[in-house]
Write a protein that holds these residues in place. Sequence first.
Motif, PDB file in Angstrom:
ATOM      1  N   SER A  61      -4.428  14.946   7.503  1.00 54.18           N
ATOM      2  CA  SER A  61      -3.743  14.143   8.521  1.00 54.18           C
ATOM      3  C   SER A  61      -4.511  12.842   8.731  1.00 54.18           C
ATOM      4  O   SER A  61      -5.696  12.862   9.083  1.00 54.18           O
ATOM      5  CB  SER A  61      -3.665  14.913   9.845  1.00 54.18           C
ATOM      6  N   LEU A  62      -3.839  11.730   8.496  1.00 59.41           N
ATOM      7  CA  LEU A  62      -4.498  10.437   8.692  1.00 59.41           C
ATOM      8  C   LEU A  62      -4.825  10.224  10.161  1.00 59.41           C
ATOM      9  O   LEU A  62      -4.001  10.493  11.045  1.00 59.41           O
ATOM     10  CB  LEU A  62      -3.598   9.305   8.190  1.00 59.41           C
ATOM     11  N   LYS A  63      -6.001   9.703  10.413  1.00 63.29           N
ATOM     12  CA  LYS A  63      -6.417   9.418  11.784  1.00 63.29           C
ATOM     13  C   LYS A  63      -6.245   7.941  12.146  1.00 63.29           C
ATOM     14  O   LYS A  63      -6.331   7.575  13.319  1.00 63.29           O
ATOM     15  CB  LYS A  63      -7.886   9.820  11.962  1.00 63.29           C
ATOM     16  N   GLN A  64      -6.014   7.101  11.129  1.00 65.18           N
ATOM     17  CA  GLN A  64      -5.916   5.670  11.360  1.00 65.18           C
ATOM     18  C   GLN A  64      -4.453   5.217  11.332  1.00 65.18           C
ATOM     19  O   GLN A  64      -3.594   5.854  10.718  1.00 65.18           O
ATOM     20  CB  GLN A  64      -6.693   4.896  10.289  1.00 65.18           C
ATOM     21  N   PRO A  65      -4.142   4.089  11.983  1.00 62.79           N
ATOM     22  CA  PRO A  65      -2.800   3.505  11.865  1.00 62.79           C
ATOM     23  C   PRO A  65      -2.469   3.236  10.399  1.00 62.79           C
ATOM     24  O   PRO A  65      -3.326   2.770   9.637  1.00 62.79           O
ATOM     25  CB  PRO A  65      -2.910   2.206  12.666  1.00 62.79           C
ATOM     26  N   PHE A  66      -1.227   3.498  10.035  1.00 64.07           N
ATOM     27  CA  PHE A  66      -0.824   3.376   8.633  1.00 64.07           C
ATOM     28  C   PHE A  66       0.586   2.801   8.560  1.00 64.07           C
ATOM     29  O   PHE A  66       1.488   3.250   9.278  1.00 64.07           O
ATOM     30  CB  PHE A  66      -0.866   4.742   7.956  1.00 64.07           C
ATOM     31  N   MET A  67       0.754   1.810   7.698  1.00 61.22           N
ATOM     32  CA  MET A  67       2.076   1.209   7.480  1.00 61.22           C
ATOM     33  C   MET A  67       2.442   1.323   6.011  1.00 61.22           C
ATOM     34  O   MET A  67       1.611   1.076   5.126  1.00 61.22           O
ATOM     35  CB  MET A  67       2.083  -0.261   7.897  1.00 61.22           C
ATOM     36  N   TYR A  68       3.689   1.700   5.777  1.00 59.69           N
ATOM     37  CA  TYR A  68       4.202   1.827   4.411  1.00 59.69           C
ATOM     38  C   TYR A  68       5.438   0.939   4.288  1.00 59.69           C
ATOM     39  O   TYR A  68       6.366   1.048   5.097  1.00 59.69           O
ATOM     40  CB  TYR A  68       4.568   3.274   4.108  1.00 59.69           C
ATOM     41  N   ILE A  69       5.445   0.062   3.286  1.00 57.57           N
ATOM     42  CA  ILE A  69       6.606  -0.794   3.040  1.00 57.57           C
ATOM     43  C   ILE A  69       7.202  -0.426   1.687  1.00 57.57           C
ATOM     44  O   ILE A  69       6.512  -0.423   0.670  1.00 57.57           O
ATOM     45  CB  ILE A  69       6.246  -2.289   3.091  1.00 57.57           C
ATOM     46  N   MET A  70       8.494  -0.120   1.700  1.00 60.58           N
ATOM     47  CA  MET A  70       9.229   0.334   0.516  1.00 60.58           C
ATOM     48  C   MET A  70      10.266  -0.718   0.122  1.00 60.58           C
ATOM     49  O   MET A  70      10.912  -1.327   0.980  1.00 60.58           O
ATOM     50  CB  MET A  70       9.921   1.665   0.847  1.00 60.58           C
ATOM     51  N   ARG A 110     -14.327   4.708   8.061  1.00 62.25           N
ATOM     52  CA  ARG A 110     -14.774   3.324   8.261  1.00 62.25           C
ATOM     53  C   ARG A 110     -13.637   2.341   8.039  1.00 62.25           C
ATOM     54  O   ARG A 110     -13.704   1.191   8.496  1.00 62.25           O
ATOM     55  CB  ARG A 110     -15.939   3.000   7.316  1.00 62.25           C
ATOM     56  N   PHE A 111     -12.591   2.765   7.307  1.00 58.53           N
ATOM     57  CA  PHE A 111     -11.373   1.966   7.215  1.00 58.53           C
ATOM     58  C   PHE A 111     -10.530   2.290   8.439  1.00 58.53           C
ATOM     59  O   PHE A 111     -10.122   3.439   8.645  1.00 58.53           O
ATOM     60  CB  PHE A 111     -10.610   2.292   5.932  1.00 58.53           C
ATOM     61  N   HIS A 112     -10.256   1.292   9.244  1.00 58.11           N
ATOM     62  CA  HIS A 112      -9.650   1.527  10.554  1.00 58.11           C
ATOM     63  C   HIS A 112      -8.129   1.378  10.550  1.00 58.11           C
ATOM     64  O   HIS A 112      -7.476   1.762  11.536  1.00 58.11           O
ATOM     65  CB  HIS A 112     -10.252   0.572  11.585  1.00 58.11           C
ATOM     66  N   ALA A 113      -7.542   0.848   9.494  1.00 57.99           N
ATOM     67  CA  ALA A 113      -6.089   0.702   9.391  1.00 57.99           C
ATOM     68  C   ALA A 113      -5.744   0.454   7.924  1.00 57.99           C
ATOM     69  O   ALA A 113      -6.547  -0.128   7.180  1.00 57.99           O
ATOM     70  CB  ALA A 113      -5.587  -0.452  10.259  1.00 57.99           C
ATOM     71  N   GLY A 114      -4.549   0.907   7.510  1.00 53.24           N
ATOM     72  CA  GLY A 114      -4.173   0.749   6.104  1.00 53.24           C
ATOM     73  C   GLY A 114      -2.723   0.390   5.923  1.00 53.24           C
ATOM     74  O   GLY A 114      -1.842   0.891   6.643  1.00 53.24           O
ATOM     75  N   LEU A 115      -2.451  -0.481   4.946  1.00 52.81           N
ATOM     76  CA  LEU A 115      -1.098  -0.918   4.598  1.00 52.81           C
ATOM     77  C   LEU A 115      -0.852  -0.632   3.126  1.00 52.81           C
ATOM     78  O   LEU A 115      -1.562  -1.156   2.262  1.00 52.81           O
ATOM     79  CB  LEU A 115      -0.933  -2.415   4.877  1.00 52.81           C
ATOM     80  N   SER A 116       0.152   0.197   2.840  1.00 57.46           N
ATOM     81  CA  SER A 116       0.527   0.508   1.453  1.00 57.46           C
ATOM     82  C   SER A 116       1.834  -0.184   1.111  1.00 57.46           C
ATOM     83  O   SER A 116       2.851   0.023   1.781  1.00 57.46           O
ATOM     84  CB  SER A 116       0.679   2.019   1.264  1.00 57.46           C
ATOM     85  N   LEU A 117       1.797  -1.002   0.081  1.00 51.23           N
ATOM     86  CA  LEU A 117       2.998  -1.665  -0.425  1.00 51.23           C
ATOM     87  C   LEU A 117       3.535  -0.828  -1.581  1.00 51.23           C
ATOM     88  O   LEU A 117       3.155  -1.003  -2.735  1.00 51.23           O
ATOM     89  CB  LEU A 117       2.662  -3.093  -0.866  1.00 51.23           C
ATOM     90  N   GLU A 118       4.357   0.138  -1.222  1.00 50.19           N
ATOM     91  CA  GLU A 118       5.027   1.023  -2.180  1.00 50.19           C
ATOM     92  C   GLU A 118       4.050   1.731  -3.122  1.00 50.19           C
ATOM     93  O   GLU A 118       4.139   1.645  -4.340  1.00 50.19           O
ATOM     94  CB  GLU A 118       6.082   0.236  -2.980  1.00 50.19           C
ATOM     95  N   GLY A 119       3.089   2.418  -2.528  1.00 44.37           N
ATOM     96  CA  GLY A 119       2.147   3.216  -3.302  1.00 44.37           C
ATOM     97  C   GLY A 119       2.469   4.691  -3.219  1.00 44.37           C
ATOM     98  O   GLY A 119       3.303   5.128  -2.417  1.00 44.37           O
ATOM     99  N   GLY A 120       1.808   5.476  -4.040  1.00 45.74           N
ATOM    100  CA  GLY A 120       1.976   6.926  -4.016  1.00 45.74           C
ATOM    101  C   GLY A 120       0.981   7.578  -3.081  1.00 45.74           C
ATOM    102  O   GLY A 120       0.253   6.909  -2.332  1.00 45.74           O
ATOM    103  N   PHE A 121       0.945   8.916  -3.135  1.00 42.06           N
ATOM    104  CA  PHE A 121       0.029   9.684  -2.273  1.00 42.06           C
ATOM    105  C   PHE A 121      -0.635  10.767  -3.112  1.00 42.06           C
ATOM    106  O   PHE A 121      -0.329  11.950  -2.998  1.00 42.06           O
ATOM    107  CB  PHE A 121       0.791  10.306  -1.100  1.00 42.06           C
ATOM    108  N   TRP A 122      -1.544  10.332  -3.975  1.00 41.87           N
ATOM    109  CA  TRP A 122      -2.243  11.278  -4.840  1.00 41.87           C
ATOM    110  C   TRP A 122      -3.620  11.573  -4.250  1.00 41.87           C
ATOM    111  O   TRP A 122      -4.415  10.657  -4.013  1.00 41.87           O
ATOM    112  CB  TRP A 122      -2.399  10.694  -6.239  1.00 41.87           C
TER     113      TRP A 122
END
Length: 498
Positions: free
Chosen positions: A369-378, A350-362
Amino acid sequence: MKIFEWIFVLVTIAGALGLPFYAKRRKLAIGMISALVIAFLLHAIMDSVRVMLLPSYIVALILFILLMIQVIKWTRSVGSVAPEIHKKKSKGRAWMRGLFILLLAAFSGIGSGMFTRYFPAFTMPEPTGRFAIGTFSQHIVDESREETLSPEAGDKRELMINVWYPVDPEVAKGIKPESYPAELGEAISLVFGIPSQVFSYLDTIPTHVVKGAAMSNASSSYPVVVFSPGVRSARFQSMTAVEELVSHGYIVVGMDHPYTSARVTFPDGHKVSYDAGPEFATSEELYQYNVQGVGIRAADARFVLDTLEQWNVSDPNQVLEGRLDLSHTGIMGHSYGGATTAEALAQDERFHAGLSLEGGFWGSVSKSSLKQPFMYIMSGKTAKSLGPNPTEHEKLFYPEFEPDLKHVMNNSLNDTYYLTVDGFFHQSFTDIALISPRLFAKNMSAEHNIDITRSYALAFFDRYLKGEAQPLLQGSSAKFPEASYDHEYTHIRNKQAQ
């Protein structure tokens, strides 16, 4: 400094420099007492008392005591027939008196000046969109989950959320803006070890948010972005990004996560403070602990989305009913909130896109495998920890991060973006640069620092929730030369979307 802060500091400096003249000039002394009292009251009422002016408060108190002692002496001498005896002052004593006067004046001017320079009474940057911003807060309880960290058995998981929504500017006019949230002082204190009293002035700074305004009818419904803050932080930590998104026609829902947020205050007055958790002997033990912690937060995000679905049918606040475009819902977060974002995407489509501002992957995200668009900013500082020969590691770095990052970015089934911002450190994604530009805005202005995060966040969600082409996502930008895409992890897999 604000205008009445300047006036108060200048009065204390003038009062200190006038000390040699008060003994012989009664009207001048009484006038200075009046000036000190009036200047302080004006400053306290119009600007609010704040710790950064402590040197001037001390000098004002010393001057007030000295002047009152002089007034008492004059009062006692009225009617006295004893001859006034004048003693010749030694040069040494006069020199010491002059030094004391200069030190008082310098302590007030330089001391308060330095403190306010490092912690200014800042102004929130103007959002660039056409909408004003309304808000309300809500206490919600997930009856299906027990609170595992509560000392009371049987307690249910409860959250505090804020909803920010678009408002017509003419409707917002005349409504007093909400102040910058005081809760951030506690969060900054936990993160940086600075006494929370230093930030007591934050709730005197106006935002662009108002309460009680009706939602704009410019659109029948608006896309939604859920926001998750970092550990030891608060749902208000990125108000500039929230305001920017809402001004461009988003409904943003910020959530606090009890026991990992700094301090959550509920309507009945009870508070839940940050729980640091146990120490661990190995990285693997800490990793598994974070898998559990982020799992709880991802469940919070899913529960918030469940609640929004209910409110879209029947909203107890009579604001959101029928106005939430939940077919276009995104999620974003910083640090632990970024990890929450990635895991929520993995668990709930139900979440169609995600933006992580320097988060981990726990969690499951590091194995699926993510099915939605994903952006990661480091941040550039953290990125150096991942280089071939790192000289130092950021505190947030952990051994499993890089293989998890590679898995998520390379195994995604949809578009991925990996952006590095030189000059940023981990907290640069929050509003901390505004709160102390000299301490926390690295090699750039505070306004530019803020503009980077909010601009890329807006571009990403405009692309994937509104379907609008975004030059910022297509390569380097002359406006933001610090930001660069990593081609190993940036992949446009959905050619139709592009």
